[in-house]
Design a protein around this motif. Structure first.
Motif, PDB file in Angstrom:
ATOM      1  N   PHE A  47      31.733  37.166  37.210  1.00 27.94           N
ATOM      2  CA  PHE A  47      30.573  37.884  36.675  1.00 27.94           C
ATOM      3  C   PHE A  47      29.282  37.221  37.144  1.00 27.94           C
ATOM      4  CE2 PHE A  47      27.330  38.166  33.293  1.00 27.94           C
ATOM      5  CZ  PHE A  47      27.093  39.530  33.331  1.00 27.94           C
ATOM      6  N   ARG A  48      29.243  35.901  37.105  1.00 23.57           N
ATOM      7  CA  ARG A  48      28.055  35.184  37.561  1.00 23.57           C
ATOM      8  C   ARG A  48      27.836  35.378  39.060  1.00 23.57           C
ATOM      9  NH1 ARG A  48      30.473  30.535  34.666  1.00 23.57           N
ATOM     10  NH2 ARG A  48      29.660  30.481  32.536  1.00 23.57           N
ATOM     11  N   LEU A  49      28.924  35.417  39.811  1.00 24.07           N
ATOM     12  CA  LEU A  49      28.825  35.510  41.269  1.00 24.07           C
ATOM     13  C   LEU A  49      28.566  36.927  41.767  1.00 24.07           C
ATOM     14  CD1 LEU A  49      31.854  33.207  42.212  1.00 24.07           C
ATOM     15  CD2 LEU A  49      29.428  32.637  42.457  1.00 24.07           C
ATOM     16  N   GLY A  50      29.143  37.924  41.073  1.00 24.91           N
ATOM     17  CA  GLY A  50      29.071  39.274  41.629  1.00 24.91           C
ATOM     18  C   GLY A  50      28.754  40.403  40.676  1.00 24.91           C
ATOM     19  N   GLY A  51      28.605  40.094  39.388  1.00 27.14           N
ATOM     20  CA  GLY A  51      28.247  41.149  38.450  1.00 27.14           C
ATOM     21  C   GLY A  51      29.411  41.761  37.697  1.00 27.14           C
ATOM     22  N   ARG A  52      29.142  42.884  37.045  1.00 30.70           N
ATOM     23  CA  ARG A  52      30.078  43.450  36.085  1.00 30.70           C
ATOM     24  C   ARG A  52      31.351  44.043  36.693  1.00 30.70           C
ATOM     25  NH1 ARG A  52      25.832  46.803  32.201  1.00 30.70           N
ATOM     26  NH2 ARG A  52      24.643  44.983  31.458  1.00 30.70           N
ATOM     27  N   THR A  53      31.200  44.830  37.751  1.00 30.66           N
ATOM     28  CA  THR A  53      32.365  45.554  38.272  1.00 30.66           C
ATOM     29  C   THR A  53      33.479  44.627  38.763  1.00 30.66           C
ATOM     30  OG1 THR A  53      31.010  47.471  38.853  1.00 30.66           O
ATOM     31  CG2 THR A  53      33.161  47.289  39.915  1.00 30.66           C
ATOM     32  N   PRO A  54      33.188  43.680  39.667  1.00 27.12           N
ATOM     33  CA  PRO A  54      34.267  42.783  40.086  1.00 27.12           C
ATOM     34  C   PRO A  54      34.809  41.946  38.922  1.00 27.12           C
ATOM     35  CG  PRO A  54      32.154  42.071  40.994  1.00 27.12           C
ATOM     36  CD  PRO A  54      31.945  43.425  40.421  1.00 27.12           C
ATOM     37  N   ALA A  55      33.942  41.553  37.994  1.00 30.87           N
ATOM     38  CA  ALA A  55      34.398  40.763  36.844  1.00 30.87           C
ATOM     39  C   ALA A  55      35.344  41.587  35.975  1.00 30.87           C
ATOM     40  CB  ALA A  55      33.214  40.289  36.027  1.00 30.87           C
ATOM     41  N   ALA A  56      35.010  42.866  35.778  1.00 29.42           N
ATOM     42  CA  ALA A  56      35.860  43.739  34.969  1.00 29.42           C
ATOM     43  C   ALA A  56      37.233  43.925  35.615  1.00 29.42           C
ATOM     44  CB  ALA A  56      35.185  45.094  34.771  1.00 29.42           C
ATOM     45  N   LEU A  57      37.251  44.063  36.940  1.00 30.13           N
ATOM     46  CA  LEU A  57      38.525  44.203  37.650  1.00 30.13           C
ATOM     47  C   LEU A  57      39.375  42.941  37.516  1.00 30.13           C
ATOM     48  CD1 LEU A  57      37.289  45.976  40.911  1.00 30.13           C
ATOM     49  CD2 LEU A  57      38.699  46.969  39.095  1.00 30.13           C
ATOM     50  N   VAL A  58      38.738  41.790  37.627  1.00 32.44           N
ATOM     51  CA  VAL A  58      39.446  40.516  37.471  1.00 32.44           C
ATOM     52  C   VAL A  58      40.017  40.409  36.061  1.00 32.44           C
ATOM     53  CG1 VAL A  58      39.173  38.003  37.368  1.00 32.44           C
ATOM     54  CG2 VAL A  58      38.138  39.296  39.229  1.00 32.44           C
TER      55      VAL A  58
END
Length: 199
Positions: A47-58
């Motif tokens: 989330f810190r590195l790339g925002g909501r979408t990639p964090a949500a997928l992870v």
């Protein structure tokens, strides 16, 4: 311990070893979460590195890889203590991933996935606890530590026969957060919304 249990322990480890954060960061062209930000391949760092979408997928993938082996084992009739070992194995796969040089994350989301088959009541209590601590204090690590510490208590009131396996899981997650605990005590821990400045 039966052959089926041993098989599922191995399957859980192999599934857990799929590092969602590394895979998603590569797909999105983000820095390797093992060497950028907090150096933790988990949803919060992504989330810190790339925002909501990639964090949500992870987050989704990490939960899923904890749920699948435990849920399958549950319906195979494997006893509660053995389920505990299978759940711990999935988390150990996340912490020491076979496919990614044995350098993994804290396994919080995977542990949550492991606990999902025990019921929506437990899941709801854990989510509410995590959110409350994050909103009050801003620390994802503190929220995780508090939530997993309370997980055996919640389990005792919901499905007491699974309390011992949940204790096993909670101890593993708390031990994995030893560095975070030290940073929290020193006032050096990053908050959820702290963005990383990339060089």
């Amino acid at each position: 311990m039966t052959g089926l249990t041993i098989l599922m322990i191995g399957v859980a480890y192999l599934i857990g070893s799929l590092s969602s954060a590394v895979v998603i960061c590569r797909l999105y062209g983000l820095p390797d979460p093992r060497t950028a930000g907090s150096n933790n391949p988990g949803a919060t760092n992504v989330f810190r590195l790339g925002g909501r979408t990639p964090a949500a997928l992870v987050l989704f993938m990490d939960i899923f890889k904890g749920t699948v082996p435990v849920y399958c084992s549950y319906w195979m009739g494997i006893d509660p203590i053995a389920l505990g070992f299978i759940g711990v194995s999935a988390c150990l796969g996340h912490i020491f991933p076979l496919y990614f040089g044995f350098k993994g994350g804290k396994a919080v989301a995977t542990a949550f996935g492991v606990l999902l088959p025990l019921g929506l009541e437990l899941a709801g209590l854990l989510i509410a606890t995590w959110l409350a601590i994050v909103l009050i204090f801003g620390y994802s690590s503190l929220a995780a530590i508090v939530a997993v510490s309370l997980a055996p208590v919640f389990t005792w009131f919901i499905k007491p026969m699974y309390t011992v396996p949940v204790v096993m899981l909670s101890v593993l997650i708390i031990i994995r957060h030893k560095d975070n605990i030290l940073r929290l005590l020193k006032g050096e821990e990053s908050k959820v919304w702290d963005k990383v400045r990339l060089k």
